[in-house]
Design an enzyme around this catalytic site. Sequence first.
Site, PDB file in Angstrom:
ATOM      1  CE1 TYR A  40     -41.005  47.703  35.014  1.00 37.01           C
ATOM      2  CE2 TYR A  40     -41.203  49.759  33.816  1.00 37.01           C
ATOM      3  CZ  TYR A  40     -41.426  49.015  34.950  1.00 37.01           C
ATOM      4  OH  TYR A  40     -42.070  49.583  36.025  1.00 37.01           O
ATOM      5  NE  ARG A  59     -33.938  51.447  37.279  1.00 35.36           N
ATOM      6  CZ  ARG A  59     -34.817  52.428  37.463  1.00 35.36           C
ATOM      7  NH1 ARG A  59     -35.066  52.898  38.687  1.00 35.36           N
ATOM      8  NH2 ARG A  59     -35.453  52.954  36.446  1.00 35.36           N
ATOM      9  NE  ARG A 107     -47.765  28.250  31.457  1.00 39.75           N
ATOM     10  CZ  ARG A 107     -47.801  27.482  32.551  1.00 39.75           C
ATOM     11  NH1 ARG A 107     -47.686  26.176  32.456  1.00 39.75           N
ATOM     12  NH2 ARG A 107     -47.938  28.029  33.746  1.00 39.75           N
ATOM     13  CG  HIS A 109     -43.073  27.171  35.842  1.00 41.66           C
ATOM     14  ND1 HIS A 109     -44.052  26.441  35.213  1.00 41.66           N
ATOM     15  CD2 HIS A 109     -43.718  28.027  36.675  1.00 41.66           C
ATOM     16  CE1 HIS A 109     -45.245  26.822  35.642  1.00 41.66           C
ATOM     17  NE2 HIS A 109     -45.071  27.798  36.532  1.00 41.66           N
ATOM     18  CE  LYS A 154     -38.340  50.967  35.727  1.00 41.10           C
ATOM     19  NZ  LYS A 154     -39.467  51.275  36.590  1.00 41.10           N
ATOM     20  CD  GLU A 186     -40.792  50.705  45.367  1.00 41.78           C
ATOM     21  OE1 GLU A 186     -40.100  51.500  44.734  1.00 41.78           O
ATOM     22  OE2 GLU A 186     -40.807  49.476  45.135  1.00 41.78           O
ATOM     23  CG  LEU A 210     -37.020  50.428  40.870  1.00 39.41           C
ATOM     24  CD1 LEU A 210     -36.826  49.050  40.276  1.00 39.41           C
ATOM     25  CD2 LEU A 210     -37.808  51.302  39.911  1.00 39.41           C
TER      26      LEU A 210
HETATM   27  N1  PDD Z   1     -41.795  53.484  37.477  1.00 41.90           N
HETATM   28  N2  PDD Z   1     -40.650  52.454  42.329  1.00 41.90           N
HETATM   29  C1  PDD Z   1     -41.426  51.799  41.440  1.00 41.90           C
HETATM   30  C2  PDD Z   1     -42.162  50.583  41.903  1.00 41.90           C
HETATM   31  C3  PDD Z   1     -41.530  52.272  40.124  1.00 41.90           C
HETATM   32  O1  PDD Z   1     -42.284  51.603  39.228  1.00 41.90           O
HETATM   33  C4  PDD Z   1     -40.834  53.462  39.745  1.00 41.90           C
HETATM   34  C5  PDD Z   1     -40.892  54.033  38.370  1.00 41.90           C
HETATM   35  C6  PDD Z   1     -40.043  54.117  40.718  1.00 41.90           C
HETATM   36  C7  PDD Z   1     -39.248  55.362  40.394  1.00 41.90           C
HETATM   37  O2  PDD Z   1     -38.082  55.039  39.658  1.00 41.90           O
HETATM   38  P1  PDD Z   1     -37.428  56.076  38.628  1.00 41.90           P
HETATM   39  O3  PDD Z   1     -37.157  57.323  39.392  1.00 41.90           O
HETATM   40  O4  PDD Z   1     -36.176  55.400  38.193  1.00 41.90           O
HETATM   41  O5  PDD Z   1     -38.432  56.302  37.517  1.00 41.90           O
HETATM   42  C8  PDD Z   1     -39.973  53.577  41.988  1.00 41.90           C
HETATM   43  C9  PDD Z   1     -41.820  53.827  36.083  1.00 41.90           C
HETATM   44  C10 PDD Z   1     -41.769  55.276  35.784  1.00 41.90           C
HETATM   45  C11 PDD Z   1     -42.962  53.087  35.412  1.00 41.90           C
HETATM   46  O6  PDD Z   1     -43.154  51.921  35.756  1.00 41.90           O
HETATM   47  O7  PDD Z   1     -43.624  53.645  34.524  1.00 41.90           O
END
Ligand code: PDD
Length: 294
Positions: A40, A59, A107, A109, A154, A186, A210
């Site tokens: 996403y 990304r 289903r 894997h 992501k 993070e 991320l």
């Molecule tokens: N999340 N790290 C993680 C684990 C995140 O889920 C996010 C952002 C970030 C920051 O990334 P960015 O600056 O590109 O938004 C770092 C989004 C906002 C969410 O899951 O809603």
Amino acid sequence: MLSHKSNSMSQVYLNGQFVPPGQAKVSVFDRGFIFGDGVYEVIPVFGGRMFRLPHHLSRLEASLAAIRLRNPHSTKEWKSILSQLLDGHANADQSIYLQITRGVAPRDHAFPTNVTPTVFAYAQPLNYSPAAQLAEGVAAVTAEDIRWQRCDIKAIALLANALLRQQAIEQQAAEAILIREGVVTEGAASNIFFVKDDRLVTPPKGPFILPGITRDLVVEIARANGIICDEQPIKTEMLRSADELWLTSSTKEILPITRLDGKPVGRGKPGAMHAKLFALYKEYKQAFIRGEVD
Ligand code: PDD
């Protein structure tokens, strides 16, 4: 085929069509539902313009490549789909959520063959951090990073992140700062910056974080303005000596963390470096809204 009719925000995009949210239906055998098999993006929209769109799309491309899913749309098609979600909200600040799953299959894997990915996207008004949070900062707690080894993707599978965020909430904190083998990775849904003696430090990119678009922008803005910004590991014990801590994300922008594990960070108030960087960030955003930067 893409539908090109105009849409209000009450419509979401699903597999080539714009429909009211209640009419958007996905099979229970979608691999996103069964396996969390998808990726996403969250893209902020300021003054009607998608902020750092090329960065988000690249990304997305990297996330798709990492899970071996072909990008179902060209950049031009993405722009067309996403901008139709914004029709009627030309100057509003929004956030776009988009997700792609491997699609619907019995289903198993193993990857199915000849399956069409499911593509879903919607826009909603951007919920800015309340003024009190910006004025006072937020509380965070440290937590063990229990996630997998590919946090650079992501992925929609966010169970660990949800558990960690909930752990923070139950300790009256807004975010969990994740620790893996003694170093900060993070936040549960954000990147982390550490300030000491007028220098910024943020963890280096790699499989455990991320690559945040906001993180990269903060690094870029800092360096362009002569502020030293190192991409270096932050050891857990360094957190205690921070002058300032911040979290960054597309929806939270740059938010000061003023309490960590129940103790004040620095003086327990948003610091001078935050004020400086946030002002520069807002200037950049205004220039973007005016169309002066891409
Ligand atoms: N999340 N790290 C993680 C684990 C995140 O889920 C996010 C952002 C970030 C920051 O990334 P960015 O600056 O590109 O938004 C770092 C989004 C906002 C969410 O899951 O809603």
